[in-house]
Design a protein around this motif. Sequence first.
Motif, mmCIF file in Angstrom:
data_model
loop_
_atom_site.group_PDB
_atom_site.id
_atom_site.type_symbol
_atom_site.label_atom_id
_atom_site.label_comp_id
_atom_site.label_asym_id
_atom_site.label_seq_id
_atom_site.Cartn_x
_atom_site.Cartn_y
_atom_site.Cartn_z
ATOM 1 N N UNK A 1 3.842 2.632 -4.458
ATOM 2 C CA UNK A 1 2.497 3.157 -4.261
ATOM 3 C C UNK A 1 1.417 2.111 -4.411
ATOM 4 N N UNK A 2 1.606 1.174 -5.340
ATOM 5 C CA UNK A 2 0.611 0.113 -5.525
ATOM 6 C C UNK A 2 0.538 -0.776 -4.293
ATOM 7 N N UNK A 3 1.694 -1.060 -3.704
ATOM 8 C CA UNK A 3 1.708 -1.862 -2.472
ATOM 9 C C UNK A 3 1.033 -1.087 -1.345
ATOM 10 N N UNK A 4 1.369 0.197 -1.227
ATOM 11 C CA UNK A 4 0.768 1.029 -0.177
ATOM 12 C C UNK A 4 -0.745 1.081 -0.335
ATOM 13 N N UNK A 5 -1.234 1.268 -1.563
ATOM 14 C CA UNK A 5 -2.680 1.326 -1.798
ATOM 15 C C UNK A 5 -3.332 0.011 -1.401
ATOM 16 N N UNK A 6 -2.701 -1.101 -1.741
ATOM 17 C CA UNK A 6 -3.254 -2.405 -1.377
ATOM 18 C C UNK A 6 -3.352 -2.562 0.142
ATOM 19 N N UNK A 7 -2.363 -2.013 0.839
ATOM 20 C CA UNK A 7 -2.349 -2.121 2.298
ATOM 21 C C UNK A 7 -3.216 -1.057 2.973
ATOM 22 N N UNK A 8 -3.901 -0.242 2.169
ATOM 23 C CA UNK A 8 -4.846 0.725 2.720
ATOM 24 C C UNK A 8 -4.270 2.082 3.035
ATOM 25 N N UNK A 9 -3.081 2.383 2.538
ATOM 26 C CA UNK A 9 -2.487 3.702 2.785
ATOM 27 C C UNK A 9 -1.985 4.273 1.466
ATOM 28 N N UNK A 10 -2.902 4.852 0.688
ATOM 29 C CA UNK A 10 -2.578 5.342 -0.653
ATOM 30 C C UNK A 10 -1.375 6.281 -0.668
ATOM 31 N N UNK A 11 -1.166 7.014 0.395
ATOM 32 C CA UNK A 11 -0.041 7.953 0.448
ATOM 33 C C UNK A 11 1.169 7.356 1.173
ATOM 34 N N UNK A 12 1.196 6.051 1.296
ATOM 35 C CA UNK A 12 2.242 5.388 2.054
ATOM 36 C C UNK A 12 3.401 4.846 1.236
ATOM 37 N N UNK A 13 3.581 5.333 0.010
ATOM 38 C CA UNK A 13 4.649 4.820 -0.851
ATOM 39 C C UNK A 13 6.025 4.973 -0.193
ATOM 40 N N UNK A 14 6.244 6.070 0.477
ATOM 41 C CA UNK A 14 7.551 6.289 1.118
ATOM 42 C C UNK A 14 7.799 5.254 2.211
#
Length: 109
Positions: free
Chosen positions: A26-39
């Motif tokens: 989730x932290x990586x996803x948030x950094x890349x601009x997609x807070x819900x992109x953990x999956x």
Amino acid sequence: MPKGDYFEDVYEVVRLIPSGRVTSYGAIAAYLGSKRGARMVGWAMNNCHSRPDVPAHRVVNRQGLLTGKHCFGSPTAMQELLEAEGVPVKDDQVQEWSRYFWDPLVELV
């Protein structure tokens, strides 16, 4: 972060995680601009284990659980890699999570 192949963007961030530190999908996803992109980050990590330049063992779930351990050569390989870097793991979970957590939104901004 420039637009491009999302998996490659994930790998670029993972390569920046210092030895002895861990981050979450989730932290990586948030950094890349997609807070819900953990999956999606998880899918990227599942596809990178043939790439020795991507330290996938440093990416765990938001509670520090080694949820990706099935993608390594043995059931204990992920834990062994983390412990070799000084990250304590017990019962498939990183201990002292806040001490070892590396947040790309803080560290890379």
